[in-house]
Every structure is written in structure tokens, then in C-alpha cells.
Scaffold this motif. Sequence first.
Motif, short mmCIF file in Angstrom:
data_model
loop_
_atom_site.label_atom_id
_atom_site.label_comp_id
_atom_site.label_asym_id
_atom_site.label_seq_id
_atom_site.Cartn_x
_atom_site.Cartn_y
_atom_site.Cartn_z
N ASP A 41 0.86 -1.17 0.00
CA ASP A 41 0.00 0.00 0.00
C ASP A 41 0.91 1.24 0.00
O ASP A 41 1.52 1.58 1.00
CB ASP A 41 -0.88 -0.05 1.26
CG ASP A 41 -1.60 1.25 1.49
OD1 ASP A 41 -1.63 2.10 0.58
OD2 ASP A 41 -2.15 1.43 2.59
N THR A 78 0.36 4.35 -0.11
CA THR A 78 0.03 5.57 0.63
C THR A 78 0.89 5.69 1.89
O THR A 78 1.16 6.79 2.35
CB THR A 78 -1.46 5.60 1.04
OG1 THR A 78 -1.71 4.52 1.93
CG2 THR A 78 -2.37 5.51 -0.16
N GLN A 79 1.34 4.55 2.41
CA GLN A 79 2.21 4.59 3.59
C GLN A 79 3.52 5.29 3.28
O GLN A 79 4.11 5.95 4.12
CB GLN A 79 2.60 3.19 4.04
CG GLN A 79 1.49 2.24 4.21
CD GLN A 79 2.06 0.88 4.50
OE1 GLN A 79 2.66 0.66 5.54
NE2 GLN A 79 1.88 -0.05 3.58
N GLU A 137 3.95 7.55 0.97
CA GLU A 137 3.65 8.97 0.88
C GLU A 137 3.52 9.57 2.29
O GLU A 137 4.00 10.67 2.56
CB GLU A 137 2.37 9.20 0.08
CG GLU A 137 2.19 10.66 -0.27
CD GLU A 137 1.08 10.89 -1.28
OE1 GLU A 137 0.05 10.22 -1.19
OE2 GLU A 137 1.25 11.76 -2.15
N ALA A 138 2.89 8.80 3.19
CA ALA A 138 2.74 9.27 4.57
C ALA A 138 4.11 9.46 5.22
O ALA A 138 4.35 10.44 5.93
CB ALA A 138 1.90 8.29 5.38
N ALA A 139 5.01 8.53 4.96
CA ALA A 139 6.36 8.64 5.55
C ALA A 139 7.08 9.87 4.99
O ALA A 139 7.74 10.60 5.73
CB ALA A 139 7.15 7.37 5.27
N ARG A 140 6.92 10.09 3.69
CA ARG A 140 7.52 11.29 3.08
C ARG A 140 6.94 12.54 3.71
O ARG A 140 7.66 13.46 4.07
CB ARG A 140 7.22 11.32 1.57
CG ARG A 140 8.05 10.37 0.75
CD ARG A 140 8.43 11.00 -0.58
NE ARG A 140 7.30 11.33 -1.43
CZ ARG A 140 7.30 12.30 -2.33
NH1 ARG A 140 8.37 13.05 -2.49
NH2 ARG A 140 6.24 12.51 -3.07
N ALA A 141 5.60 12.53 3.86
CA ALA A 141 4.93 13.69 4.42
C ALA A 141 5.36 13.94 5.86
O ALA A 141 5.38 15.06 6.33
CB ALA A 141 3.41 13.51 4.35
N GLN A 142 5.71 12.86 6.55
CA GLN A 142 6.13 13.01 7.95
C GLN A 142 7.53 13.59 8.07
O GLN A 142 7.95 14.02 9.13
CB GLN A 142 6.09 11.64 8.64
CG GLN A 142 5.18 11.64 9.87
CD GLN A 142 5.29 10.36 10.67
OE1 GLN A 142 5.38 9.27 10.11
NE2 GLN A 142 5.29 10.50 11.99
N GLY A 143 8.25 13.57 6.95
CA GLY A 143 9.59 14.15 6.95
C GLY A 143 10.70 13.12 7.01
O GLY A 143 11.85 13.47 7.26
N PHE A 144 10.37 11.86 6.78
CA PHE A 144 11.42 10.83 6.73
C PHE A 144 12.21 10.99 5.45
O PHE A 144 11.64 11.28 4.39
CB PHE A 144 10.80 9.44 6.77
CG PHE A 144 10.35 9.00 8.13
CD1 PHE A 144 11.27 8.79 9.15
CD2 PHE A 144 9.01 8.81 8.41
CE1 PHE A 144 10.86 8.39 10.42
CE2 PHE A 144 8.58 8.41 9.67
CZ PHE A 144 9.51 8.20 10.68
N ARG A 145 13.50 10.78 5.55
CA ARG A 145 14.33 10.74 4.35
C ARG A 145 14.09 9.41 3.65
O ARG A 145 13.60 8.46 4.27
CB ARG A 145 15.82 10.83 4.74
CG ARG A 145 16.18 12.20 5.14
CD ARG A 145 17.46 12.29 5.91
NE ARG A 145 17.50 13.61 6.51
CZ ARG A 145 17.70 14.74 5.82
NH1 ARG A 145 17.93 14.68 4.51
NH2 ARG A 145 17.67 15.90 6.41
N GLN A 162 15.50 6.37 5.36
CA GLN A 162 14.74 5.98 6.55
C GLN A 162 13.44 5.28 6.15
O GLN A 162 13.08 4.26 6.73
CB GLN A 162 14.38 7.22 7.37
CG GLN A 162 15.56 7.86 8.07
CD GLN A 162 15.12 9.11 8.83
OE1 GLN A 162 14.51 10.01 8.27
NE2 GLN A 162 15.41 9.15 10.12
N LEU A 176 12.75 1.69 7.47
CA LEU A 176 11.75 1.57 8.53
C LEU A 176 10.38 1.09 8.03
O LEU A 176 9.62 0.52 8.78
CB LEU A 176 11.57 2.92 9.23
CG LEU A 176 12.82 3.50 9.90
CD1 LEU A 176 12.60 4.95 10.31
CD2 LEU A 176 13.20 2.65 11.11
N ILE A 177 10.08 1.38 6.78
CA ILE A 177 8.74 1.07 6.27
C ILE A 177 8.79 0.03 5.14
O ILE A 177 8.15 -1.01 5.21
CB ILE A 177 8.04 2.34 5.72
CG1 ILE A 177 8.18 3.52 6.68
CG2 ILE A 177 6.58 2.06 5.37
CD1 ILE A 177 7.39 3.44 7.94
#
Lengths: 225, 245
Positions: free
Chosen positions: A115, A117-118, A120-128, A131, A135-136
Motif C-alpha cells: 500500500d 500511501t504509507q 507517501e505518509a512517511a515522506r509527508a512526515q519528513g522521513f528521508r 529511513q 523503517l517502512i
Amino acid sequence: MDAFLQDLIHYSPQILAGLKNTLLLMAVMSIAGLAGGIGVFYLTLGKNRLLRWGTERYISFFIGTPLLVHLFLMYYGLPQLGIRLSAFAVAVIGFTLNVSAYNARYLMTAYNGLDKTQIEAARAQGFRFGQTFRLIILPQTLRLSVPSLTNQVIQNLKDTSVAFLIQYPDFFAQMQEIASTNFQFLKTYVAAGLVYLALVSVIVAAARRLERKTALPGLETLDHA
Amino acid sequence: MALIEVQDLVKRFDGKEVLKGVNVLLSEGQSKVVMGASGCGKSTLLKCLNLLVAPTSGRIIFKGEDITRPGVDIHRLRQDIGFVFQHFALYTHLTVEENITLGLRKIRKMKTAAAREKAAFELERVGMFEHRKKYPAHLSGGQKQRAAIVRALAMDPAVLFLDEPTSALDPQMSREVVTVINKLYLDNITMFCVTHDPFLAKYISDSIVFMHEGVIVAEDIAERLFYEHDDPRIRQFYLSVIDHR
Ligand SMILES: Nc1ncnc2c1ncn2[C@@H]1O[C@H](COP(=O)(O)OP(=O)(O)OP(=O)(O)O)[C@@H](O)[C@H]1O
Ligand SMILES: [Mg+2]
């Protein structure tokens, strides 16, 4: 006692040494192949188009050409260029390049099913990206790929049996030697087959356990399907 | 003070102009809702603001800094903007608690115990504490969205973006989530929310921005925008989403 059994006992140091070489090669190529597979998978996700194209070609090449060709090329071909590698080195390099390509492909397949969208969510959270990958993406693709990755380990074990063709003294090489001295081809090769079967059973049992323990939440039921 | 100031923002996707010069202002403590027909560029606008999508031209001033200039630390910018997605986008291999603590530990560099404590506190506020050990796959849609909201809020962002936070939910779960967002609104959390739901829009906004084909055509409080505006595009949109409910 049966003469054949006596032979086995007589040759047991040699057989065990062969077995050790087989397991060593399998372990090294499985571990290096996993690391390599993860590395190649990482590169396929990169931004650099040329690099992505390169890794894609690498995977296609190694999946698309016979393993034995790579081994022969390195063991018998490279010396003509003055590069002489030991049988073990050739086996490790050849198998690892090969296994990495397959493992990368399994991880890519698992990634396609993720999925996104996760991510994209990680990008939006500011993960490089590194990472997000660590992590994901990786934890999920690895867990989704456990069945294929463990199948590959079984394949690796079986593939070690061609290493004798480049003079690597693996288990099968020893059994062949025994067969050629006592002429008990049937019994010797049946015995060899049984040993591989026993080893595979151990791997399968471990793989099932791993699969159960690492199934992604929500996908556990696939286990029983 | 303006937290975000958008000036003449244009976004083109391979020649197709999706944002055609958007101007909008979001003050600290303010909550704005963006409405408009499907495809008018609402999500693209949100994603431009945290640079998930690269703007083609125009300026975006965030905390006084033009973030469209080269050399801006996009990771730091995004760490300051909470983002809630329509489809929750929870990390499937992590529990609710881990979903929240991941960013706290890896981005905010908090110790695990402190991160857990913070997660527990925030989960408590949205009635999700008892579900903290569950995986996303084992939650209802409303629970997932509440967890996702907490994940964003726990990072103490300067602003919370929400892109259709209730559209994937059935009416009951939707109400659950509206209640939570309304609480945030009453707490003066700065929000920028895209929605088609006039009910949500009304209960969580100081003002509503109406977008049509890539431009903002009106901005007003809910009552006036819905009931008094005579722009036919707004009337038509409002009737269509009312019918829909
Ligand atoms: N990455 C992209 N590449 C090309 N076109 C895109 C991309 N993202 C969005 N678009 C196009 O831009 C337009 C606006 O999309 P956007 O998602 O911003 O609309 P929206 O207002 O959020 O719609 P909805 O209410 O359906 O979510 C659409 O026509 C869409 O097809
Ligand atoms: Mg949208």
C-alpha cells in the motif's frame, strides 16, 4: 555389516568435509545473496534513471542466463585474462550475483503489492528516503517475501551440487568420488539424495516457523490458505 | 500572523495546468477548509504546500520563509506539517502505538519511553488508548483515522493538513472523526482541510475556500458560502454534496 555402509563409514571424514563445504557455500551465498538482493532492490527504487535501468538489466541478465555459464566463465574463462580465482571464490561470487538478482526480484514483487500511501505518509512526515526504506519498505517487503526468500535458500542448497563442476569439493563431489571407487552408483546417489532431502526438510520447517512469526498483521490467514 | 502565505501558485503536470495561480493565507490558530469539485486541484494544492509535489511557479511563504526557493530543507519543512490522508496511510507492520512513536523516535529523537508516554497521552485524547497495541488491519476505519490524526499531531506540527479525512468512512465512523477534528478546532489547532463534506466543513472551519478548476473563486464562512453565495458553481457544488449525503 553391509559393504556399502562400511564404505560410508570409511569415507565419513571425506563426506563430512564435503558436507561442511556444501553448508558453508549455502550459508555464505544465502546471506550474501540476501544482502545483495536488498541492495539491488534499493537501487531499483532510486531516482537515478540510469542506475534503475542498470539494475534492471543486471537482474534480467542473471535470471535469464544459466548459473553454470557464469561459474564456467569465471573459473575457466577469466584465467585467460590472467585472473585466477579459487573454486570457492568463484562459487561465492557467481552464486551471490545470481541469488541477489532473484532475491531483488522477489522484493520488487512484494513492493508492487504494498500500500503505497504509507510511503507517501512517511515522506509527508519528513522521513528521508533511506529511513523510509529501512523503517517502512524493507520490513514489509521482507516479511511479504519470506516464502520466496526461504524457497531461494532451498534452491541455494541444491545449487551447491553443481559447484563440483568447477572443482569445489562439496558434498556431492565426495559422493561422486565414492561412487566411482566402489561402483555403487545407485546406493550412493540415493544416499546423497536422502541427505539433501533431510537438509531441505530442516530448512522447510524453519521457513514455516519464520513465515508464521513474520506474517504481516491482517495477512496471517494466507498462512492457512 | 500568517503561517502560510500562498502567492500565485501554479502547478502543471506535463503541460496540464492544475493550479492556475492560487492565492491563499492561513494564519496561526486558524482553521481553513478547501472545497470544490473532484479534480479541481485540492489535493495538489495541499501537496504543493509541503512540497510532496513540486510547484511549477509562484511563492509559498511558510513561517516567513519562501519554501519554493532552492536549498530549502524539505524534510524539516515536512516535519513541521502534519498530514492526514483519506485512506489513513498507517504503517501496516506497526501497531497503533508504534505508528505514533516511529516519528517521535526517529525524527524528534525522543527516547522510546518518552515517545510511548507522549503517544499514550495523545491517544487518550481521541479515545484510542485501549487500541494502542492493535495493528491497523484490526481497526475500524474510524479508529484508523483517529490513529492517523494522532500520528500527525504527536509530532507537534505547526499546522495539520487533512485531505478528505472522512470520505472513506461510513456515516457513523465519519461522525466519530468529525468529533475528533472538531475538538482540535476548538483547541485552536491550525488546520487546512480538504473535504466534500459540508457537515465537517461547517464544524471545523473558521472559513471555507472554494476552488474551481485550479483557482480560488470564493472564501467565506460556512453559512454565507453555502446559503448566501450566488455563484452558480458554488450553489451547484453545494447541492451535489448535500444530495450525496
Ligand atoms: N501526479 C500527477 N500527474 C499528473 N496529473 C495529476 C497528478 N496529480 C494530480 N493530477 C491531475 O490534477 C488534477 C487535480 O488533481 P487533484 O488530486 O489535486 O484533485 P482534487 O481536487 O483533490 O480531486 P478529488 O476531490 O477527486 O480528490 C486532476 O485532473 C488529476 O488528474
Ligand atoms: Mg483529492
